[in-house]
Scaffold this active site. Structure first.
Site, PDB file in Angstrom:
ATOM      1  N   HIS A  12      20.610  -7.818 112.522  1.00  0.00           N
ATOM      2  CA  HIS A  12      21.561  -8.531 111.669  1.00  0.00           C
ATOM      3  C   HIS A  12      20.941  -8.924 110.335  1.00  0.00           C
ATOM      4  O   HIS A  12      21.621  -8.955 109.321  1.00  0.00           O
ATOM      5  CB  HIS A  12      22.166  -9.716 112.419  1.00  0.00           C
ATOM      6  CG  HIS A  12      23.169  -9.240 113.419  1.00  0.00           C
ATOM      7  ND1 HIS A  12      22.843  -9.033 114.730  1.00  0.00           N
ATOM      8  CD2 HIS A  12      24.456  -8.850 113.268  1.00  0.00           C
ATOM      9  CE1 HIS A  12      23.908  -8.563 115.351  1.00  0.00           C
ATOM     10  NE2 HIS A  12      24.902  -8.448 114.494  1.00  0.00           N
TER      11      HIS A  12
ATOM     12  N   CYS B 261      33.512  -0.449 112.427  1.00  0.00           N
ATOM     13  CA  CYS B 261      32.953  -1.510 111.588  1.00  0.00           C
ATOM     14  C   CYS B 261      31.429  -1.568 111.653  1.00  0.00           C
ATOM     15  O   CYS B 261      30.827  -2.493 111.127  1.00  0.00           O
ATOM     16  CB  CYS B 261      33.558  -2.861 111.959  1.00  0.00           C
ATOM     17  SG  CYS B 261      33.282  -3.306 113.664  1.00  0.00           S
TER      18      CYS B 261
END
Ligand code: PEP
Ligand code: MG
Length: 585
Positions: free
Chosen positions: A192, A515
């Site tokens: 992330h 996504c």
């Protein structure tokens, strides 16, 4: 000063030029010799740190018991016992007296020894205690020298940040006008922290030997995030070359952005909708400027990660309301909190959210653990507050709810039922809310991809999260640098699963979006279009690139490309195929 070139893994493209700023790195132990007359004082400092650690643990234990978390209290009990162990108490003091070295060094050696002893044990329960030892030692070290990691929102201008690793909450705080680049010892391509660096356009190279850099005299650094190269103390000529490259990159970005208002359609008019992924609600303007169809993935957990405090229902309501108003009718897909895995923060001891994170702190495999919807089902009060805020905000625009890391349909049914109850409550109270709120399922766990024929009819839309899907299908951690050679951004197994999901979604007449990060890769985009994907959601700065790529293809060519790709049997064959068929266009 000599120019030195180092290599690492390219994580986020672009050129960054600036001055080194070392983030306080874990495990960095100050080494000093203590004059004889100060030894007792040093020991006093240690006893004080033990005392403070004991007090922390006792108060945490009390709190856990009050809240009925007896498992947590038990773990804390074992930490308290560890603090009393003579190995930790008199053992450390004896060594300081004998060697005259500072507490941190002695303590560190002893903890290593302690850890080694446990490592030798065959029983996995005891080996697992190593985590507890680390936890306790961090607590004591924290009290010895309060650990202040620099904040990335206020580093000097042109900083090249050097760190062991980056956590998402830090990366999201980074101010792009101050941070020129990131360089870390470890880090994976779709961690992330990496996703956020790319979304912000901050060049990033991981897996670089920082210990080597620490011993060098550093004047300035060039970070080439496209090639994975670090140039230490560049010569005049090198600097000029990279400044030119940086200028060229900027021009390319600007020329793509110029066309971002154009439709995202193939030469023959087949339309693909491009949405934005978003971490920070303040960045909606950029999304609109870049021609997004709406927000396809709002990673709402960043509301927590940046403040380190779970936002209340009221706070969330205001944020979602403002986002919808700024979006002016464009859709907003809110993914309910996807906490856990690598999106975990350690909180100060007296933090009100500590109980949630104490529980998560002891997971052996956090990525397979209590993450995302699992975390929310374990703490339904958090889920409920978020759903209520979304339902209340729904009157201000086109809001959708997305459920992360679904591995069984019961998770969707539970959330749907909760939403219904909340809607009914508001309707009874005659409050204005949207008549319907579409609910979507993230397809990122293999079981939900395989069960898509059952899932698709029960939801309103699907969103394929390839970042996680790849890690779970190929069993290759997305953060671990030692598995990055196994984490194939695209693999025949992934293509087959995407095709399967898309075809079941088509049968159920439900839209399906990609996504994950693969949706930003110009080599892969045409295959995805050819597989029938009609929606992409990418970080705002990639929207112009996705549109530009789609606009270069005809739909039949893309279908042919996808068919050819599906016949291949390995990643290597696919890679060759893509470089022949796509990169030459
Ligand atoms: C994904 O897994 O592809 C995804 C989009 O979600 P995240 O990267 O936040 O896990
Ligand atoms: Mg995911």
């Amino acid at each position: 000063m000599k120019e030195i070139v180092l290599r690492g893994s390219p994580i986020s493209k672009g050129i960054g030029i600036g001055f080194p700023v070392f983030l306080n790195v874990d495990g960095e132990i100050p080494e000093e010799f203590i004059p004889k007359k100060e030894v007792e004082e040093e020991i006093h400092r240690y006893r004080n740190a033990l005392d403070l650690s004991r007090k922390d643990l006792e108060s945490l234990q009390r709190e856990s018991l009050e809240k009925g978390h007896s498992e947590v209290a038990l773990i804390l009990e074992s930490h308290l016992e560890m603090i009393k162990d003579p190995f930790i108490t008199s053992g450390v003091e004896k060594k300081v007296r004998e060697t005259g070295q500072n507490i941190e060094v002695i303590f560190h050696h002893l903890i290593d020894e302690y850890r080694d002893r446990f490592n030798l044990l065959k029983d996995s329960y005891f080996r697992e205690r190593i985590r507890d030892i680390e936890d306790v030692s961090q607590r004591i070290l924290g009290h010895l020298r309060p650990f202040n990691r620099m904040k990335l929102s206020d580093v000097p201008q042109n900083s090249v940040i050097l760190a062991d690793e980056l956590v998402p909450s830090e990366t999201v705080e980074a101010n792009v006008s101050l941070v020129s680049a990131f360089v870390t010892e470890s880090g994976g391509l779709t961690s992330h922290a990496a996703i956020v660096a790319r979304a912000k356009g901050i060049p990033y190279v991981a897996n670089v030997d920082l210990k080597f850099l620490k011993n060098e005299e550093l004047k300035s650094l060039i970070v080439d995030g496209s090639q994975g190269i670090i140039i230490v103390n560049p010569e005049e000529e090198t600097l000029k070359k990279y400044e030119e490259l940086k200028k060229r990159d900027l021009q390319e970005t600007l020329s793509l952005t110029k066309d971002s208002h154009l439709k995202s359609e193939t030469i023959d008019g087949y339309e693909v909708r491009v949405f934005a992924n978003l971490e920070n609600p303040q960045e909606i303007d950029q999304i609109l400027q870049n021609g997004a169809f709406g927000i396809g993935l709002f990673r709402s957990e960043y509301l927590f990660l940046s403040k380190r405090l779970l936002p209340t229902e009221e706070e969330q309501f205001r944020i979602y309301q403002e986002m919808l108003q700024n979006l002016n009718g464009k859709p907003l897909v809110i993914r309910v909190f996807d906490l856990g895995g690598d999106k975990k923060v350690s909180l100060p001891l007296d933090h009100p959210d500590m109980k949630y994170f104490l529980d998560l702190g002891h997971e052996t495999n956090p990525v397979l653990g209590c993450r995302a919807i699992r975390f929310l089902l374990r703490y339904p009060e958090i889920l409920e507050a978020q759903l209520r805020a979304i339902v209340r905000a729904s009157r201000y625009g086109d809001i959708h709810i997305l459920i992360p890391m679904v591995s069984d349909i019961s998770e969707i049914r539970f959330v749907r039922q909760k939403i219904l109850e909340i809607q009914e409550e508001f309707m009874r109270k005659k409050e204005t809310i949207a008549k319907t709120i579409p609910i979507g399922c993230m397809i990122e766990v293999p079981s939900s991809a395989l069960m898509c024929d059952v899932i698709a009819p029960e939801v309103d839309f699907l969103s394929i999260g390839t970042n996680d899907l790849i890690q779970y299908v190929l069993a290759a951690d997305r953060v671990n640098p030692y598995t990055s050679h196994l984490y194939f951004a695209i693999h025949p197994s992934i293509l087959r699963l995407i095709r399967m999901v898309v075809s079941f979604a088509k049968i159920a007449k439900k839209p399906v979006c990609i996504c994950g990060e693969i949706a930003t890769d110009p080599l892969i985009i045409p295959i995805l279009v050819g597989l029938g994907v009609t929606e992409f959601s990418v970080a705002a700065r990639f929207i112009p690139l996705v549109k530009h790529t789609v606009r270069k293809w005809r739909i039949v060519e893309a279908c042919r490309l996808a068919e050819g790709a599906l016949e291949l049997s390995s990643f290597e064959e696919l890679r060759r195929y893509l470089s022949q068929e796509v990169s030459t266009r």
